[in-house]
Motif scaffolding. Structure first.
Motif: not given
Length: 69
Positions: A1-24
């Motif tokens: 799998m393609t490595p997750l972008p840092k910004k997406l990793q941070k959002a996951i850790k914080q439990g604050e995914l936007t719909e756009k990030q969820l779709r990503q």
């Protein structure tokens, strides 16, 4: 799998995914099993994704999408 972008990793850790990030995230997981994001969403809603850890992850992620999406 393609490595997750840092910004997406941070959002996951914080439990604050936007719909756009969820779709990503869905798109990245779908790519890992040779599907487009749209195909993965359709199959998840039909409950016909592969029976493996990625299929399970995708099913959960699609459940988190707003109903109108």
């Amino acid at each position: 799998m393609t490595p997750l972008p840092k910004k997406l990793q941070k959002a996951i850790k914080q439990g604050e995914l936007t719909e756009k990030q969820l779709r990503q995230l869905i798109a990245l997981e779908a790519e890992a099993i040779g599907l487009s994001a749209e195909e993965a969403i359709t199959l998840a809603r039909k409950r016909t994704l592969p029976n493996n850890h990625i299929g399970g992850d995708l099913s959960l992620l699609v459940e988190l999408l707003p109903a109108s999406a």
